[in-house]
Design an enzyme around this catalytic site. Structure first.
Site, PDB file in Angstrom:
ATOM      1  N   GLY B  22       0.828  -1.202   0.000  1.00  0.00           N
ATOM      2  CA  GLY B  22       0.000   0.000   0.000  1.00  0.00           C
ATOM      3  C   GLY B  22       0.861   1.251   0.000  1.00  0.00           C
ATOM      4  N   GLY B  24      -0.248   4.494   0.151  1.00  0.00           N
ATOM      5  CA  GLY B  24      -1.001   5.674   0.592  1.00  0.00           C
ATOM      6  C   GLY B  24      -0.147   6.524   1.510  1.00  0.00           C
ATOM      7  N   PHE B  25      -0.797   7.338   2.338  1.00  0.00           N
ATOM      8  CA  PHE B  25      -0.038   8.230   3.208  1.00  0.00           C
ATOM      9  C   PHE B  25       0.904   7.459   4.133  1.00  0.00           C
ATOM     10  CE2 PHE B  25      -3.676  11.137   2.311  1.00  0.00           C
ATOM     11  CZ  PHE B  25      -2.938  12.149   1.750  1.00  0.00           C
ATOM     12  N   VAL B  90      -1.867  -7.842  -3.468  1.00  0.00           N
ATOM     13  CA  VAL B  90      -1.565  -9.001  -2.618  1.00  0.00           C
ATOM     14  C   VAL B  90      -2.853  -9.790  -2.418  1.00  0.00           C
ATOM     15  CG1 VAL B  90      -0.875  -9.743  -0.319  1.00  0.00           C
ATOM     16  CG2 VAL B  90       0.371  -7.903  -1.475  1.00  0.00           C
ATOM     17  N   GLU B 181     -18.015  17.909   2.282  1.00  0.00           N
ATOM     18  CA  GLU B 181     -17.296  18.629   1.231  1.00  0.00           C
ATOM     19  C   GLU B 181     -17.940  18.392  -0.135  1.00  0.00           C
ATOM     20  OE1 GLU B 181     -13.019  19.254   3.358  1.00  0.00           O
ATOM     21  OE2 GLU B 181     -13.136  17.526   2.025  1.00  0.00           O
ATOM     22  N   ASP B 312      -4.812   3.701   8.102  1.00  0.00           N
ATOM     23  CA  ASP B 312      -6.233   3.462   8.367  1.00  0.00           C
ATOM     24  C   ASP B 312      -6.536   2.051   8.842  1.00  0.00           C
ATOM     25  OD1 ASP B 312      -6.828   6.010   7.671  1.00  0.00           O
ATOM     26  OD2 ASP B 312      -7.957   5.549   5.862  1.00  0.00           O
ATOM     27  N   GLN B 330      -3.262  12.501   8.716  1.00  0.00           N
ATOM     28  CA  GLN B 330      -2.287  12.829   9.760  1.00  0.00           C
ATOM     29  C   GLN B 330      -1.828  11.593  10.532  1.00  0.00           C
ATOM     30  OE1 GLN B 330      -0.167  14.948  10.960  1.00  0.00           O
ATOM     31  NE2 GLN B 330      -0.649  16.154   9.145  1.00  0.00           N
TER      32      GLN B 330
END
Lengths: 431, 431
Positions: B22, B24-25, B90, B181, B312, B330
């Site tokens: 992964g 991501g962040f 995976v 949003e 996450d 964050q």
């Protein structure tokens, strides 16, 4: 939900209705020129945007975003009245009833302008049509980009040399502007970008780019000087240019030539010819070579009241162009312009003017900082030809922000030797 | 061609191999922090790019191009050694053999970092999963954009009022930052953009935007002030905010609520919750609520040698966060940072540090020039909150050119009240 209706939802008007099918260079120019005080205008396109075809190859090579070279029709006509945009496809025309069939319903017309353009011509070879990659829309250009990047990602984890070759080698069929510009851009990518992206592979040795042309010169529509120069530029960049070579088959793994020789590759880009995009019901008697519709010099398909053809699909024999005009943006724009103005002249009781092609020259770019330009009385090539190419194309793109984004991308690519848009994005619902 | 191989093609190394699943962040931060002098790093992602999730909604609303908020992994690691990027998924892990299964072959590891993030949670309702639109990837955001535009194009040629309502009304389920949003951006589009694009329709009267929240406040993870302010902003923009309302079903045409009331619509955007993206073979005993993997404060899944989870998907109970940390960028960045540094500490014989979350606050934007910001000791909202939101997000986007293009798009959208990217592009090979 039932979207098939008796009538497409367009208000009745006392003005004659002009339906333009196709919002490419010809159809869009016509839609912008024709006076909507005198005519109700309906513009039908399968997309909701105009596409700037000359830069498809840069989208395919990850140098530009598709949104930079397309423009939404609705935004183009903001605040303008009496124009109705319908995103759909014409499936059939009933010339006697003056009525079009579309999945959104039927649409009657007083004047029908066929500006559907031309699509890839596979010359009847269904296997090639199925297995090779065309590039006649921005969707196809994006698909090509994704395929090239996907194959590279697979190649990097393929230990077998022969298998990897199939994934990285690329064969381009057709030595016209599209084939030449693609080959040049790919060659630059092979030299400057891919070795940095894939340090694990020996890109320069492993990747072969073939450009296959049936005739004995590239850029057959341009001057001999330009054709030879383009060939030299490409050869210098490491492209294998094969002239007088005819591709007879491609099964998804191996390209076969007329002389029996073969090239194994998982990617064939087919840019070898175009054919008019006709729909059902058009008069067969007016269809000529290349599926074009024959018109008189007022763009009318003779013998059929209220039927016109402009752009790539039109065949309008002039003394200087017995085989029809070159199927390029300039022809399409000039035809759309003339027909739009003729409608306005007729509305004022004036006589329409016959079409006369004003040849402004032609150009093609080959990789980084190289191009060939043929003006009516003058040929030049090299760096200044490339600058001329940049300026002409930048001015032709619709929209100030598009122009700006294309310029910034070009500057950034030129300075960094690097396209940054190498991302494989497929809109879909996942999971 | 057989791409399924015994082993994925990565060179053998004497260094321990760290496989991060992964990008991501969390995963990307970890990959950038960990010393590749001490470890061989393999980064596996299903895409060839990092995605900036906080701006997906602007892609969906045609305000930004996907390429502006993603960044190719390979470009990010240009010129850097000992990192191997593999674009694949995976499918399974064998914890005893320390080996991953992927379609490109199997891959052994010494340390496995699970950073697969979270996907949309439909709470087991398969009909909702099938019929509603999620937005957890840039592909899904583009798909949502295309669907909204397609439906508008169909609505404009649909004469029946009820049928048209279904096409133009939009229901958003979930009042977290994504839902809020999106609702704000849609409301702005309804006021400023769509009436210009579709002068034939009475957009403001016809188009309803619903935001449905199960709890009694929006932005439940933020302060009560922010939740109430967001509700007021949205209501002022004409969004119908339904609190304490639970959606129980959606069949593609009608949304059903727990109290039996219904809303007919062809479009439901599902932003009501997330669930960890586990793969087969992970230890069931460590899986907790929300499909998260429970770790100790060193990010280790206890009882399994060499297995870590960050971002996450990680559940790391701290005294201040007994329910786990908020699943936001964050947290992911701080976890990736800490684990990367811990690996470097261990390589030098130092002791690893336990994770401690540094709450920098949270923010959400609601349409044009409005936002809410919660700092640890301070709340503010309105125009300056919006400016703060812009600056924070602009700095967080990877790549100078991306930052620049996002900024130009934002300025242009702000000045012109208009997003220009309303084009329906689907990469495909056409007939």
């Amino acid at each position: 939900m039932n979207t098939r209706k008796t009538k497409i939802n367009i208000p009745k008007s006392e003005l004659p209705r002009v339906v333009i099918v196709g919002g490419g260079f010809a159809g869009l120019k016509m839609a912008r020129k024709i006076s909507r005080k005198h005519y109700q205008v309906v513009l039908i396109d399968r997309y909701n945007f105009h596409q700037f075809q000359p830069l498809f190859y840069q989208v395919a090579m990850a140098g530009l975003e598709p949104s930079s070279i397309v423009f939404p029709f609705r935004k183009l006509f903001h605040g303008e009245e009496n124009i109705y945009i319908r995103v759909t496809e014409v499936t059939e025309v009933d010339l006697a009833a003056k009525e079009l069939e579309t999945p959104l319903g039927c649409c009657d017309y007083d004047h029908l302008i066929v500006a559907t353009g031309a699509d890839t011509n596979f010359f009847g070879n269904e296997q090639i049509a199925k297995k090779s990659l065309p590039m006649k829309s921005v969707s196809e250009a994006l698909y090509l980009r994704n395929t090239i990047l996907d194959d590279y990602e697979n190649a990097v984890s393929t230990p077998d040399y022969e298998e990897r070759q199939e994934l990285v080698d690329i064969v381009i069929v057709g030595g016209g502007p599209t084939g030449v510009e693609l080959a040049g851009a790919l060659a630059e990518m092979r030299i400057h970008v891919l070795p940095k992206d894939y340090p694990e592979m020996n890109v320069k040795d492993e990747m072969d780019i073939y450009l296959i042309q049936a005739g004995d010169i590239l850029l057959a529509g341009m001057s001999e000087k330009s054709g030879r120069k383009a060939e030299k530029y490409l050869t210098d960049l490491g492209v294998k240019v094969l002239l007088n070579t005819r591709v007879t088959d491609y099964d998804g793994q191996v390209v076969t030539m007329a002389d029996g020789s073969t090239i194994p590759t998982s990617k064939v880009i087919w840019a070898a010819g175009v054919t008019g995009q006709l729909f059902k019901g058009l008069p067969q008697v007016a269809v000529v070579k290349g599926n074009r519709l024959k018109t008189n010099s007022f763009h009318q398909v003779e013998g059929v009241e209220g039927l016109y053809a402009i752009g790539d699909i039109a065949f309008l024999p002039e003394a200087k162009f017995p085989e029809g005009h070159p199927q390029v943006a300039q022809t399409a724009i000039q035809m759309g312009n003339n027909l739009g103005k003729n409608f306005n002249r007729m509305a004022k009781g004036q006589t329409p003017k016959p079409f006369s092609y004003n040849d402004k020259g032609s150009m093609a770019t080959i990789g980084r900082a190289k191009a060939v330009v043929d003006l009516p009385k003058f040929h030049f090539s090299g760096f200044f030809a490339w600058i001329a190419w940049l300026v002409v194309h930048l001015f032709a793109i619709l929209g100030a922000k598009n122009k700006f984004f294309v310029l910034v991308n070009w500057m950034s690519n030129y300075i960094n030797y690097n396209q940054s848009l190498r991302v494989i994005i497929k809109p879909k619902k996942e999971g």
